[in-house]
Motif scaffolding. Structure first.
Motif, PDB file in Angstrom:
ATOM      1  N   UNK A 145       7.665  55.741  76.010  1.00  0.00           N
ATOM      2  CA  UNK A 145       7.355  56.231  77.355  1.00  0.00           C
ATOM      3  C   UNK A 145       7.745  57.688  77.519  1.00  0.00           C
ATOM      4  N   UNK A 146       8.924  58.077  77.024  1.00  0.00           N
ATOM      5  CA  UNK A 146       9.387  59.455  77.197  1.00  0.00           C
ATOM      6  C   UNK A 146       8.527  60.441  76.412  1.00  0.00           C
ATOM      7  N   UNK A 147       8.183  60.090  75.171  1.00  0.00           N
ATOM      8  CA  UNK A 147       7.364  60.999  74.368  1.00  0.00           C
ATOM      9  C   UNK A 147       5.958  61.107  74.943  1.00  0.00           C
ATOM     10  N   UNK A 152       2.118  64.264  78.335  1.00  0.00           N
ATOM     11  CA  UNK A 152       1.401  64.438  79.599  1.00  0.00           C
ATOM     12  C   UNK A 152       1.732  65.781  80.231  1.00  0.00           C
ATOM     13  N   UNK A 153       3.018  66.161  80.180  1.00  0.00           N
ATOM     14  CA  UNK A 153       3.429  67.442  80.750  1.00  0.00           C
ATOM     15  C   UNK A 153       2.840  68.604  79.956  1.00  0.00           C
ATOM     16  N   UNK A 263       6.150  62.864  86.925  1.00  0.00           N
ATOM     17  CA  UNK A 263       6.769  62.440  85.669  1.00  0.00           C
ATOM     18  C   UNK A 263       7.500  61.118  85.838  1.00  0.00           C
ATOM     19  N   UNK A 264       8.221  60.973  86.946  1.00  0.00           N
ATOM     20  CA  UNK A 264       8.947  59.731  87.193  1.00  0.00           C
ATOM     21  C   UNK A 264       7.994  58.553  87.368  1.00  0.00           C
ATOM     22  N   UNK A 265       6.817  58.789  87.904  1.00  0.00           N
ATOM     23  CA  UNK A 265       5.856  57.703  88.052  1.00  0.00           C
ATOM     24  C   UNK A 265       5.077  57.456  86.761  1.00  0.00           C
ATOM     25  N   UNK A 266       5.037  58.429  85.860  1.00  0.00           N
ATOM     26  CA  UNK A 266       4.325  58.256  84.589  1.00  0.00           C
ATOM     27  C   UNK A 266       5.123  57.413  83.606  1.00  0.00           C
ATOM     28  N   UNK A 267       6.455  57.469  83.698  1.00  0.00           N
ATOM     29  CA  UNK A 267       7.295  56.742  82.743  1.00  0.00           C
ATOM     30  C   UNK A 267       7.077  55.231  82.830  1.00  0.00           C
TER      31      UNK A 267
END
Length: 339
Positions: A145-147, A152-153, A263-267
């Motif tokens: 998820x983090x990678x 995404x960023x 970002x918090x919702x993408x994780x």
């Protein structure tokens, strides 16, 4: 007519000329924008509790294997399908008792497990320690998820800024690319990528990131359209600053709230997608464990050994719920009027 009397300096008297002794509470303390955001976030009890739980799960997942060096793939077929047991404590559900055909018995004694050996979350059908597999599986899901979110960023933020600052034709061309990609279902794109790429951690990350950046790019583009009409951007253009300097100096700092919130919702989205792919059998290959593969293994014996599916499902739900609540808290902290 009477003459107007001009006021003299001696006609006025200051009630309190000692400004240094006025309490600071009278004027209030000055705070920066991010200090105000931090204050609002810390006052959100639900977001703070969720953040503590999320940090706890992450620390246990990453630091747990260092303190409990158990091989998650080690098989002991003689100890297969043992129920959870927490030491010698007689806690219902964690006492090593198993019920089959209406008869309850001590599964550890029946399997002749040595004294002092117990499995906190039980074992699977191959006798592998579920606690160790859940630790490694949770860590693997979080890494994916983090990678994927980092990709995404790296892709979405520059793409959105370029599209928002570009001329109409360029912006239209870039948006048509997004529309073409988003018109195809994500699952089909992921399956096609997994067919081309070798199944594994890298292919899962690439497959999730291939379409995950689209939402970020669209949000950034919409914010850039609003920000580029502000006076400080127009002044920078008048002074001859390049588009790159305008983006890095003026736009990115003002886009920080949108980037952090998205970002918090993408994780959790990436975690769920990886778990879904592993659950249907096209994700992390065996014998590696992720939350999705653990639930896939557990659902096969769910009627008889429900703990094998419930435990990874609860951990996955806890990660997703806490991450979404932290994201909601950050959104409220950055934009109090969002409610």
């Amino acid at each position: 007519m009477s003459e107007k009397v001009q006021p003299q300096e001696n006609d006025f008297k200051f009630l309190n000329n000692d400004l240094d002794n006025i309490p600071s509470e009278t004027f209030g303390t000055s705070r920066t924008y991010f200090q105000d955001v931090k204050r609002r976030f810390f006052h959100n009890k639900i977001a703070m509790i969720s953040a503590v739980l999320l940090i706890f799960v992450i620390l246990v997942a990453f630091l747990g294997p260092a303190f409990i060096p158990t091989d998650p793939n080690a098989q002991q077929v003689l100890f297969a399908n043992l129920p959870p047991k927490l030491g010698n404590l007689n806690i219902p559900g964690f006492n090593g008792m198993q019920t089959i055909g209406g008869h309850t018995f001590d599964a550890y004694k029946a399997a002749h497990v040595p004294d002092g050996t117990y499995y906190v979350f039980g074992t699977d059908y191959l006798g592998r320690d579920l606690f160790a597999r859940i630790l490694y599986g949770t860590r693997l899901s979080i890494i994916v998820a983090l990678v994927a979110t980092l990709l995404d960023l790296v892709i979405g933020v520059p793409y959105g800024i370029v599209s928002g600052l570009a001329k109409e034709r360029t912006d239209t061309f870039l948006q048509r690319i997004i529309e073409i990609i988003s018109s195809v279902p994500d699952l089909i794109i992921v399956i096609l990528l997994l067919i081309v790429l070798k199944p594994g951690l890298t292919s899962i990350i690439v497959a999730i990131a291939f379409t995950g950046w689209i939402t970020m790019a669209r949000l950034i583009r919409a914010q850039v359209f609003t920000l580029k009409t502000n006076e400080y951007v127009l002044a920078s253009r008048t002074l001859g600053e390049s588009q790159f300097k305008i983006a890095t100096k003026h736009l990115v700092p003002n886009l920080s709230s949108t980037i952090i919130i998205q970002t918090m919702f993408s994780i959790p989205t990436a975690i769920f997608f990886e778990a879904f792919l592993s659950f249907i059998g096209i994700g992390i290959p065996a014998p590696n464990a992720s939350l999705g593969t653990l639930m896939n293994d557990g659902q096969k014996a769910f009627h008889f050994l429900p703990y094998q599916m419930w435990i990874p499902a609860i951990i996955l739900s806890l990660i997703m719920i806490t991450t979404n609540l932290v994201g909601d808290g950050m959104r409220d902290a950055f934009d109090p009027q969002s409610d």
